[in-house]
Motif scaffolding. Structure first.
Motif, PDB file in Angstrom:
ATOM      1  N   SER A  82       0.691  -1.211   0.417  1.00  0.00           N
ATOM      2  CA  SER A  82      -0.429  -0.007   0.073  1.00  0.00           C
ATOM      3  C   SER A  82       0.515   1.183   0.053  1.00  0.00           C
ATOM      4  O   SER A  82       0.402   2.105  -0.071  1.00  0.00           O
ATOM      5  N   PHE A 105       1.384   2.971   2.242  1.00  0.00           N
ATOM      6  CA  PHE A 105       0.255   3.792   3.521  1.00  0.00           C
ATOM      7  C   PHE A 105       1.225   3.074   4.864  1.00  0.00           C
ATOM      8  O   PHE A 105       0.854   1.786   5.325  1.00  0.00           O
ATOM      9  N   ASN A 127       2.368  -0.249  11.504  1.00  0.00           N
ATOM     10  CA  ASN A 127       2.202  -2.152  10.178  1.00  0.00           C
ATOM     11  C   ASN A 127       2.390  -3.056   9.391  1.00  0.00           C
ATOM     12  O   ASN A 127       3.557  -2.306   9.460  1.00  0.00           O
ATOM     13  N   CYS A 157      -9.099   2.184  12.068  1.00  0.00           N
ATOM     14  CA  CYS A 157      -9.654   1.260  11.130  1.00  0.00           C
ATOM     15  C   CYS A 157     -11.587   0.635  11.644  1.00  0.00           C
ATOM     16  O   CYS A 157     -10.806   0.540  13.249  1.00  0.00           O
TER      17      CYS A 157
HETATM   18  N1  THU Z   1      -3.892   1.052   8.702  1.00  0.00           N
HETATM   19  C1  THU Z   1      -2.449   1.017   9.755  1.00  0.00           C
HETATM   20  O1  THU Z   1      -1.967  -0.193   9.733  1.00  0.00           O
HETATM   21  N2  THU Z   1      -3.997   1.578  10.819  1.00  0.00           N
HETATM   22  C2  THU Z   1      -4.865   1.539  10.408  1.00  0.00           C
HETATM   23  O2  THU Z   1      -6.028   2.041  10.900  1.00  0.00           O
HETATM   24  C3  THU Z   1      -5.678   2.395   9.053  1.00  0.00           C
HETATM   25  C4  THU Z   1      -4.995   1.287   8.271  1.00  0.00           C
HETATM   26  C5  THU Z   1      -3.145  -0.011   7.657  1.00  0.00           C
HETATM   27  C6  THU Z   1      -3.306  -1.482   6.776  1.00  0.00           C
HETATM   28  C7  THU Z   1      -2.307  -1.632   5.463  1.00  0.00           C
HETATM   29  O3  THU Z   1      -1.172  -1.090   5.656  1.00  0.00           O
HETATM   30  C8  THU Z   1      -2.246   0.336   5.023  1.00  0.00           C
HETATM   31  O4  THU Z   1      -2.514   0.770   6.346  1.00  0.00           O
HETATM   32  C9  THU Z   1      -3.379   1.005   4.334  1.00  0.00           C
HETATM   33  O5  THU Z   1      -4.758  -0.009   4.337  1.00  0.00           O
END
Ligand code: THU
Length: 141
Positions: free
Chosen positions: A24, A26, A44, A93
């Motif tokens: 991702s 992210f 993550n 999330c």
């Molecule tokens: N992610 C988190 O680690 N925490 C959250 O609350 C939102 C999403 C991560 C999951 C995934 O690895 C990436 O962000 C994209 O969704």
């Protein structure tokens, strides 16, 4: 010395450096403060098979719980895409909100959020604000 909200956010920024998020791009960091003052960092961790990936918040909680800690004060969370817009907060999330629900007091446990490019702009929620009318252990009694 007790840790302040701004410091907890800074720890989350530090935790984010360890993010494994090649799919991702992210990266998320979390810093969980236990009531005894201990700090647990999480990031993550993604996976080539996608579904085994875990969020930063659950990484931090899993570390704490597996070390025997079970009373928690607050968690700070920061996240954003590499080279992307870092103006936004990264709210937990739905799965993480429910996971946190299991181990905290919704009315008092605090969730601190701040954008990566303005970490001083901290928004503080209780879990109850982010997960109202929640389902928890007491519902099964
Ligand atoms: N992610 C988190 O680690 N925490 C959250 O609350 C939102 C999403 C991560 C999951 C995934 O690895 C990436 O962000 C994209 O969704």
């Amino acid at each position: 010395m007790p840790i302040c909200d701004a410091e907890l956010i800074q720890w989350a920024v530090k935790a984010r450096e360890k993010s494994y998020s090649p799919y991702s791009d992210f990266s998320v960091g979390a810093a969980l403060l236990a009531k005894n003052g201990k700090l647990y960092l999480g990031c993550n961790i993604e996976n080539a098979a996608f579904t085994p990936g875990i969020c930063a918040e659950r990484t931090a909680f899993s570390k704490a719980l597996s070390e025997g800690d079970k009373d928690f004060e607050a968690i700070a969370i920061v996240g954003g895409k590499e080279g992307g817009n870092l103006d936004h907060i990264c709210a937990p999330c739905g799965v993480c909100r429910q996971f946190i629900r299991e181990f905290t007091e919704p009315a008092t446990f605090r969730i601190l959020l701040a954008p990566l490019n303005a970490p001083e702009k901290i928004t503080s929620y209780t879990l109850e604000q982010l997960l109202p009318e929640s389902f928890g252990p007491d519902n099964l009694k």
